[in-house]
Design a protein around this motif. Structure first.
Motif, PDB file in Angstrom:
ATOM      1  N   GLN A 127       0.799  -1.217   0.000  1.00  0.00           N
ATOM      2  CA  GLN A 127       0.000   0.000   0.000  1.00  0.00           C
ATOM      3  C   GLN A 127       0.840   1.281   0.000  1.00  0.00           C
ATOM      4  OE1 GLN A 127      -2.524   1.592  -1.248  1.00  0.00           O
ATOM      5  NE2 GLN A 127      -3.623  -0.229  -0.609  1.00  0.00           N
ATOM      6  N   ILE A 128       0.484   2.174  -0.879  1.00  0.00           N
ATOM      7  CA  ILE A 128       1.107   3.501  -1.051  1.00  0.00           C
ATOM      8  C   ILE A 128       2.601   3.390  -1.404  1.00  0.00           C
ATOM      9  CG2 ILE A 128       1.055   5.897  -0.157  1.00  0.00           C
ATOM     10  CD1 ILE A 128      -0.784   4.924   2.091  1.00  0.00           C
ATOM     11  N   GLY A 129       3.057   2.148  -1.681  1.00  0.00           N
ATOM     12  CA  GLY A 129       4.454   1.973  -2.101  1.00  0.00           C
ATOM     13  C   GLY A 129       5.337   1.284  -1.081  1.00  0.00           C
ATOM     14  N   ALA A 262      10.376  12.621   1.022  1.00  0.00           N
ATOM     15  CA  ALA A 262       9.661  12.003   2.149  1.00  0.00           C
ATOM     16  C   ALA A 262      10.439  12.214   3.441  1.00  0.00           C
ATOM     17  CB  ALA A 262       9.453  10.514   1.885  1.00  0.00           C
ATOM     18  N   ARG A 263      11.764  12.037   3.372  1.00  0.00           N
ATOM     19  CA  ARG A 263      12.565  12.230   4.589  1.00  0.00           C
ATOM     20  C   ARG A 263      12.528  13.701   5.030  1.00  0.00           C
ATOM     21  NH1 ARG A 263      15.089   8.041   2.038  1.00  0.00           N
ATOM     22  NH2 ARG A 263      16.404   9.341   0.726  1.00  0.00           N
ATOM     23  N   TYR A 288       6.763   5.685  -1.926  1.00  0.00           N
ATOM     24  CA  TYR A 288       6.001   6.912  -1.648  1.00  0.00           C
ATOM     25  C   TYR A 288       5.143   7.381  -2.825  1.00  0.00           C
ATOM     26  CZ  TYR A 288       8.917   7.237   2.509  1.00  0.00           C
ATOM     27  OH  TYR A 288       9.555   6.988   3.696  1.00  0.00           O
ATOM     28  N   GLN A 289       4.117   6.608  -3.114  1.00  0.00           N
ATOM     29  CA  GLN A 289       3.159   7.094  -4.132  1.00  0.00           C
ATOM     30  C   GLN A 289       2.649   8.478  -3.711  1.00  0.00           C
ATOM     31  OE1 GLN A 289       0.235   4.610  -6.014  1.00  0.00           O
ATOM     32  NE2 GLN A 289      -1.400   5.959  -5.378  1.00  0.00           N
ATOM     33  N   SER A 290       2.441   8.652  -2.429  1.00  0.00           N
ATOM     34  CA  SER A 290       2.141   9.951  -1.822  1.00  0.00           C
ATOM     35  C   SER A 290       2.749   9.900  -0.431  1.00  0.00           C
ATOM     36  CB  SER A 290       0.638  10.186  -1.679  1.00  0.00           C
ATOM     37  OG  SER A 290       0.008  10.238  -2.934  1.00  0.00           O
ATOM     38  N   TYR A 291       2.676  11.018   0.280  1.00  0.00           N
ATOM     39  CA  TYR A 291       3.152  11.040   1.668  1.00  0.00           C
ATOM     40  C   TYR A 291       1.915  10.948   2.555  1.00  0.00           C
ATOM     41  CZ  TYR A 291       5.903  12.334   5.738  1.00  0.00           C
ATOM     42  OH  TYR A 291       6.546  12.318   6.947  1.00  0.00           O
ATOM     43  N   LEU A 349      -0.527  13.662   1.207  1.00  0.00           N
ATOM     44  CA  LEU A 349      -0.009  14.979   0.823  1.00  0.00           C
ATOM     45  C   LEU A 349       0.748  14.864  -0.495  1.00  0.00           C
ATOM     46  CD1 LEU A 349       1.419  16.119   4.290  1.00  0.00           C
ATOM     47  CD2 LEU A 349      -0.807  16.690   3.272  1.00  0.00           C
ATOM     48  N   PRO A 350       0.879  15.984  -1.216  1.00  0.00           N
ATOM     49  CA  PRO A 350       1.582  15.954  -2.502  1.00  0.00           C
ATOM     50  C   PRO A 350       3.033  15.503  -2.359  1.00  0.00           C
ATOM     51  CG  PRO A 350       0.392  18.030  -2.234  1.00  0.00           C
ATOM     52  CD  PRO A 350       0.319  17.316  -0.915  1.00  0.00           C
TER      53      PRO A 350
END
Ligand SMILES: Cc1ncc(COP(=O)(O)O)c(C=O)c1O
Length: 372
Positions: A127-129, A262-263, A288-291, A349-350
């Motif tokens: 999920q989400i990467g 992301a970090r 991280y498809q998204s944060y 988030l973007p």
């Protein structure tokens, strides 16, 4: 406007697409084959079979896993609806299992209780990467004689310790929708080490034909193909194949950029008790498809509206499939506390390669202001 994502495509992809058009061979040809070879080589799988999208990839992988009418397939509900839709399209019933609170992926500790004599396969979703705990899922599958069809729609390039997504499960299905790290507009891919299954997948994605147009064209044979399987038209175009091949060359750079962003978000939100930042198990690589943040006791709708008013896109974390009307009407008694809490409290988030630090600061400032 700061969008939720931005595909990282440019002149090179446009030229490759134009070359595919001008070549005169527009579907399931050598450009698709090149894309398949690039993905198989990258993940370390023997075969990669391109499809029209990840939903069709999941459908075919389930058929190749022997799933059919009357069977059950274990999967998380905390996913995009396509995960469960593919099970239903294969004639089977999705049996939803709750997720781990921190990873948002299927909780392996809950899988065995959901296995019945009708269970045929398990679909862990990355999920989400973030890769699911595939070694734990695979061990349960082995013990019970089940197949693993990994939904890796957002996770090309993810790793789980030594394991690379695409090389750990019986079948792994990727998406190349523009929300993913790399895109071919639409597109999907199944990776597998199973020779017979790969042959079956290539056959059924193209109406069940015993040989492909490309094979007949390149061999010059006058043999007439047969249709021994009930097939589908789930083919990829060469325009997609050409764009996807160029994108493969960008993948590592895109993932590096996403990881760095992301970090940086992690650091910007560190220590804020009003939200939780993504958890990444030791040794895992997240794409991280998204944060995804979890809001502790906050009004998500008001926060999303406040971000939107400042020109910042956001999305709910991920849906709970069992709460969507089509599923709720058919399986009304499903109760999954972690999934329900996660779908209510998470916010995306973007995040995209090319996002500037100034844009990221704008998102973080706006979120902090909305939380206050
Ligand atoms: C987890 C998951 N599975 C499946 C899909 C379906 O992928 P596609 O749009 O390529 O069919 C998606 C797409 O967002 C997804 O996130």
């Amino acid at each position: 406007m700061i969008p939720i994502t931005k595909p990282c495509v440019g002149e090179e992809e446009a030229r490759a697409a134009a070359e595919a058009v001008l070549s005169g061979w527009l579907s399931q040809g050598q450009r698709v084959q090149a894309f398949e070879h690039a993905v198989a080589g990258y993940v370390g799988a023997k075969h990669a079979v391109a499809t029209s999208n990840c939903t069709t990839a999941l459908h075919l992988a389930l058929l190749a896993a022997g799933v059919g009418a009357g069977d059950e397939v274990i999967c998380p509900s905390f996913s995009f609806i396509a995960t469960a839709n593919a099970v239903v399209h294969a004639g089977a019933t999705p049996v939803f299992v709750d997720i781990d609170r921190r990873t948002y992926n299927i909780d392996p500790g809950l899988i065995e209780a959901a296995i019945t004599p009708r269970t045929k396969a398990i679909i862990p979703v990355d999920q989400i990467g973030l890769a699911a705990d595939i070694p734990a899922v695979a061990a349960i599958a082995r013990k019970h004689g089940l197949r693993v069809v990994e939904d890796a729609a957002p996770s090309l390039g993810a790793t789980a310790g030594e394991g690379r997504v695409g090389a750990m499960s019986d079948f792994t299905c990727f998406s190349f929708h523009p929300r993913k790290s790399i895109t071919s507009g639409e597109g999907g891919m199944i990776t597998t080490n199973d020779d017979r299954a790969a042959e079956y997948l290539r056959c059924v994605r193209s109406h069940g034909a015993s040989s492909s147009d490309l094979a007949r064209h390149t061999s010059g044979t006058t043999d007439i193909e047969e249709y021994r399987e009930l097939g589908y038209n789930y083919r990829m175009t060469d325009i997609q194949g050409a764009v996807g091949t160029v994108q493969m060359g960008r993948l590592e750079g895109i993932l590096e950029a996403r990881g760095t962003l992301a970090r940086r978000y992690d650091a910007l939100f560190a220590g804020d008790p009003r939200l939780e930042t993504p958890f990444v198990p030791e040794g895992y690589r997240h794409t991280y498809q998204s944060y995804c943040v979890r809001l502790n006791g906050q009004d998500r709708a008001a926060i999303m509206a406040s971000l939107a008013a400042k020109g910042i896109a956001s999305r709910r974390g991920v849906m709970a499939i069992h709460l969507e009307p089509w599923y709720r009407e058919r399986w009304p008694d499903v109760s999954l506390p972690e999934t329900e809490a996660a779908t209510a409290n998470t916010l995306l988030l973007p995040l995209y390669a090319g996002m500037t630090e100034a844009e990221q600061d704008e998102v973080a400032d706006a979120l902090r202001a909305a939380l206050a």
